[in-house]
Design a protein around this motif. Structure first.
Motif, PDB file in Angstrom:
ATOM      1  N   GLY A 174      32.065  33.873  85.202  1.00 26.43           N
ATOM      2  CA  GLY A 174      31.697  33.511  87.326  1.00 26.43           C
ATOM      3  C   GLY A 174      31.804  32.514  87.677  1.00 26.43           C
ATOM      4  N   ALA A 175      31.076  31.671  87.037  1.00 26.10           N
ATOM      5  CA  ALA A 175      30.319  31.131  87.318  1.00 26.10           C
ATOM      6  C   ALA A 175      31.478  29.503  87.663  1.00 26.10           C
ATOM      7  N   VAL A 176      32.164  29.583  86.985  1.00 22.68           N
ATOM      8  CA  VAL A 176      33.199  28.766  86.801  1.00 22.68           C
ATOM      9  C   VAL A 176      34.247  28.769  88.294  1.00 22.68           C
ATOM     10  N   LEU A 177      34.123  29.975  88.272  1.00 26.77           N
ATOM     11  CA  LEU A 177      35.086  30.381  89.120  1.00 26.77           C
ATOM     12  C   LEU A 177      34.561  30.597  90.807  1.00 26.77           C
ATOM     13  N   ALA A 178      32.674  30.211  90.902  1.00 24.11           N
ATOM     14  CA  ALA A 178      32.492  29.776  92.027  1.00 24.11           C
ATOM     15  C   ALA A 178      32.649  28.658  92.947  1.00 24.11           C
ATOM     16  N   VAL A 179      32.062  27.252  91.126  1.00 21.69           N
ATOM     17  CA  VAL A 179      31.786  26.504  91.794  1.00 21.69           C
ATOM     18  C   VAL A 179      33.658  25.979  91.968  1.00 21.69           C
ATOM     19  N   ARG A 180      34.692  26.168  91.425  1.00 20.62           N
ATOM     20  CA  ARG A 180      35.706  25.601  91.714  1.00 20.62           C
ATOM     21  C   ARG A 180      36.354  26.246  92.922  1.00 20.62           C
ATOM     22  N   GLU A 181      36.579  28.154  92.845  1.00 23.48           N
ATOM     23  CA  GLU A 181      37.109  28.300  93.744  1.00 23.48           C
ATOM     24  C   GLU A 181      36.396  28.141  95.110  1.00 23.48           C
ATOM     25  N   HIS A 182      35.096  28.422  95.245  1.00 27.20           N
ATOM     26  CA  HIS A 182      34.149  28.502  96.167  1.00 27.20           C
ATOM     27  C   HIS A 182      33.074  27.454  96.605  1.00 27.20           C
ATOM     28  N   GLY A 183      33.404  26.523  95.535  1.00 29.24           N
ATOM     29  CA  GLY A 183      32.322  25.475  96.007  1.00 29.24           C
ATOM     30  C   GLY A 183      31.871  25.558  95.812  1.00 29.24           C
ATOM     31  N   VAL A 184      30.587  26.634  95.316  1.00 27.36           N
ATOM     32  CA  VAL A 184      29.123  26.912  95.225  1.00 27.36           C
ATOM     33  C   VAL A 184      28.654  26.043  94.315  1.00 27.36           C
ATOM     34  N   PRO A 185      28.305  24.837  94.287  1.00 25.77           N
ATOM     35  CA  PRO A 185      27.245  24.447  93.026  1.00 25.77           C
ATOM     36  C   PRO A 185      26.120  25.487  92.319  1.00 25.77           C
ATOM     37  N   GLU A 228      29.158  26.700  74.673  1.00 22.67           N
ATOM     38  CA  GLU A 228      30.569  27.259  74.575  1.00 22.67           C
ATOM     39  C   GLU A 228      31.116  28.189  75.116  1.00 22.67           C
ATOM     40  N   ALA A 229      30.558  28.745  75.608  1.00 18.22           N
ATOM     41  CA  ALA A 229      31.181  29.937  76.713  1.00 18.22           C
ATOM     42  C   ALA A 229      32.168  28.706  77.745  1.00 18.22           C
ATOM     43  N   LEU A 230      31.505  27.461  77.788  1.00 15.54           N
ATOM     44  CA  LEU A 230      32.077  27.477  79.169  1.00 15.54           C
ATOM     45  C   LEU A 230      32.699  26.526  78.423  1.00 15.54           C
ATOM     46  N   ALA A 231      32.436  25.443  76.948  1.00 17.25           N
ATOM     47  CA  ALA A 231      33.825  25.050  76.450  1.00 17.25           C
ATOM     48  C   ALA A 231      35.618  25.897  76.752  1.00 17.25           C
ATOM     49  N   GLU A 232      35.135  26.878  76.657  1.00  9.63           N
ATOM     50  CA  GLU A 232      37.063  28.337  76.540  1.00  9.63           C
ATOM     51  C   GLU A 232      37.281  28.711  78.240  1.00  9.63           C
ATOM     52  N   HIS A 233      36.950  27.441  78.661  1.00 15.37           N
ATOM     53  CA  HIS A 233      37.506  27.684  80.395  1.00 15.37           C
ATOM     54  C   HIS A 233      37.947  26.019  80.408  1.00 15.37           C
ATOM     55  N   ASP A 234      37.534  25.357  79.395  1.00 18.85           N
ATOM     56  CA  ASP A 234      38.043  23.348  80.050  1.00 18.85           C
ATOM     57  C   ASP A 234      36.946  23.498  80.843  1.00 18.85           C
ATOM     58  N   ALA A 235      35.013  23.893  80.283  1.00 17.92           N
ATOM     59  CA  ALA A 235      34.230  23.464  81.788  1.00 17.92           C
ATOM     60  C   ALA A 235      33.319  22.659  81.087  1.00 17.92           C
ATOM     61  N   ILE A 268      23.097  23.324  82.132  1.00 15.00           N
ATOM     62  CA  ILE A 268      22.807  23.792  81.770  1.00 15.00           C
ATOM     63  C   ILE A 268      20.817  23.928  82.139  1.00 15.00           C
ATOM     64  N   VAL A 269      20.565  24.469  81.592  1.00 14.72           N
ATOM     65  CA  VAL A 269      19.008  24.331  82.103  1.00 14.72           C
ATOM     66  C   VAL A 269      18.490  25.784  81.348  1.00 14.72           C
ATOM     67  N   ARG A 270      17.401  25.353  80.104  1.00 17.13           N
ATOM     68  CA  ARG A 270      17.332  26.025  78.930  1.00 17.13           C
ATOM     69  C   ARG A 270      16.385  27.043  78.949  1.00 17.13           C
ATOM     70  N   SER A 271      16.692  28.571  78.420  1.00 20.13           N
ATOM     71  CA  SER A 271      15.799  29.047  78.853  1.00 20.13           C
ATOM     72  C   SER A 271      15.630  30.080  77.373  1.00 20.13           C
ATOM     73  N   GLU A 272      14.397  29.983  77.064  1.00 14.05           N
ATOM     74  CA  GLU A 272      14.374  30.453  75.598  1.00 14.05           C
ATOM     75  C   GLU A 272      14.522  31.701  75.076  1.00 14.05           C
ATOM     76  N   GLU A 273      14.625  33.398  76.245  1.00 17.31           N
ATOM     77  CA  GLU A 273      14.281  34.706  75.621  1.00 17.31           C
ATOM     78  C   GLU A 273      15.756  35.054  76.922  1.00 17.31           C
ATOM     79  N   THR A 274      15.692  36.026  76.228  1.00 17.49           N
ATOM     80  CA  THR A 274      16.374  36.800  77.127  1.00 17.49           C
ATOM     81  C   THR A 274      15.808  38.672  77.455  1.00 17.49           C
ATOM     82  N   LEU A 275      16.040  39.008  78.670  1.00 18.98           N
ATOM     83  CA  LEU A 275      15.300  40.568  79.092  1.00 18.98           C
ATOM     84  C   LEU A 275      16.782  41.034  78.622  1.00 18.98           C
ATOM     85  N   THR A 276      16.742  41.973  77.629  1.00 17.39           N
ATOM     86  CA  THR A 276      17.950  42.869  77.361  1.00 17.39           C
ATOM     87  C   THR A 276      17.786  44.092  78.694  1.00 17.39           C
TER      88      THR A 276
END
Lengths: 339, 339
Positions: free
Chosen positions: A24-35, A47-54, A60-68
């Protein structure tokens, strides 16, 4: 790009994180010009970005944990470096213009309240959802931020909703309705009856009276006010009923030979319609009343839904919705202790 | 006819009274073999009967006044001879086996409470509505009889709903869900959180936990419990959303040439589907907890809807739903003052 800071997108929140979020981020940047700036585990996100050649295309800003998705409000207190907390922090520092997350609503609301704080004079935040009415969406709030409210808070929700409708939807003098169970002023529970009185007496509101469940989608008002419990039940009921109607329809269409042929002829148009009624299409819910723009995308969002949420966040940010909410509250709020 | 007393049908209540009500009575008698007594103005009702060549075919009991759709709960106190009051009186005397009215819900509830009284041990009556799920309907209650409730009352509503599902829908050991805003026990407003605790601890209930708005139509439980405010909002939201989906669909189908042809080929099946989702098809809501069966038909009911409501009333009466409710309350209710 018009020089505004990027949208901080929580790469780790949502049923389909991080794959669909990054897409979705790739789509937002490439299609809609949203930074965009992606917040999450750098390894996973790259890794996920690489799948889109992006790779390298989106910071990327690092976060340490994830809220599930299962974690609720309390977890956000214990997780100052969760992806959503870090995203809020970026907005607070001015390094991002808005937060977008598809994470658990309770977690986003609790973290947003904690990290961005309520705006001056705001008693409780509210989640505003644009419903797919025509010619423009009707704003329903609160859709789940604050389950137990006092009548005075519903009046504030009306102001939050009006500020949102005026800026994001460019509706002039939005009509406000109170969600209850009958048209007459005395219809409802105690909360709704008292709120009706307060709304009718409130200056600066175009309050047109009570609305009922069947008015959510008929566009009779521009803003519908209710407590977060009722609003959340109503919103999910609406989504469930539309989904139900379509699944019944599909079965019907597949039933007979003539019907099958008919269905084939209509396939594209039905798909279009379904898309328009899809929660993903309307971008997401907006958490109003905090010192920063926060858009909550549907937990099951795909790339398209995430991109729509980023576009919405960017629009709200450029239109200074937060400032407009603040001005409304400042001119209408009489500070006093509620309880 | 199996010798049970007739259904007392309020000829004066509803948007389409008395024409469609009387037409519905004729339909119920002729097509479904349900005995009816019409309550209303004898002159007006006989004229309507004559239009169906049914003068003298259905008995009429005189009522002196009519509760209009706009009149609420208070009016029923002042109108001991209103059509709905007289219909209740017939049930109380044993001259009728059930009441059917398409009059204002508030008026029917207030009159029913006043003239039929709550069953022993019942704290508050509730309106139960069968939702069009499969393989059998899910019962939603309360759909609007009691807007402000205590958590203890929601437990009673669960028993009322279970008794209804067991008798009217012949569901064995019905699964009960609490309508709230998240799956976890702690999700909801104060009322829902406390009700969850009580329901989980209540003996004699197959409580499976929380359900949400989108579960109303997916059949995951057999009985959905909520307060009358939330239930009424949810029910009307559901009806409005289904109506909205169909009206959007119609526009879509009429849009293009291929689509138009497709629509023609499907017309009958779509009509069938729409009928099944129509509130009229499921007969009406049932007011549970009183000393007598009361069915509230949709205010906008046509003859077909009225006939369906009479069939439902007759079924409930033959299956002794009121007795079954009484037994459940007697075995589960611990009398104590609630407030």
């Amino acid at each position: 790009m018009d020089g505004i800071p990027p949208i901080a997108l929580d790469a780790m929140g949502g049923d389909n994180a991080p794959g669909e979020i990054v897409a979705g981020a790739v789509l937002a940047v490439r299609e809609h010009g949203v930074p965009i700036v992606l917040v999450g585990s750098p390894r996973v996100v790259s890794e996920a970005l690489a799948e889109h050649d992006a790779a390298g295309e989106i910071p990327i800003v690092r976060s340490e944990e994830t809220l599930t998705m299962e974690e609720g409000a309390l977890a956000s207190l214990r997780r100052p470096r969760s992806s959503i907390a870090v995203a809020c922090h970026l907005v607070r520092r001015g390094d991002a213009s808005a937060v977008v997350s598809a994470g658990s609503t309770a977690g986003v609301v609790a973290t947003g309240k904690l990290r961005l704080r309520a705006q001056q004079g705001v008693l409780r935040p509210a989640i505003a959802v644009p419903l797919p009415t025509r010619p423009h969406p009707t704003v329903l709030l609160d859709a789940g931020a604050t389950a137990d409210v006092k009548p005075e808070i519903l009046v504030q929700f009306a102001h939050l909703g009006v500020a949102y409708a005026e800026t994001a939807l460019t509706v002039a003098d939005p009509r406000v309705g109170l969600l209850t169970i009958g048209g007459e002023a005395e219809k409802g529970n105690k909360l709704a009856k008292r709120a009706h009185e307060l709304l009718a007496a409130a200056p600066g509101l175009n309050f047109t009276g009570n609305v009922e469940g069947h008015d959510l989608l008929n566009g009779v008002v521009d803003v519908i006010v209710t407590d977060g419990f009722t609003g959340n039940v109503a919103l999910k009921t609406m989504e469930g009923a539309v989904r139900y109607a379509f699944s019944e329809l599909r079965e019907t269409l597949e039933g007979g030979r003539a019907a099958r042929l008919g269905a084939m002829l209509q396939r594209n148009r039905l798909r279009d319609l379904r898309k328009r009624l899809d929660p993903e299409a309307y971008g997401g819910a907006v958490l109003l009343g905090l010192n920063g723009t926060v858009v909550i995308a549907h937990g099951s969002s795909t790339a398209k839904g995430i991109a729509a949420a980023c576009v919405l966040a960017s629009t709200l940010s450029r239109q200074c919705t937060v400032t407009h909410v603040g001005e409304r509250i400042a001119t209408t709020h009489k500070p006093h202790r509620l309880w």
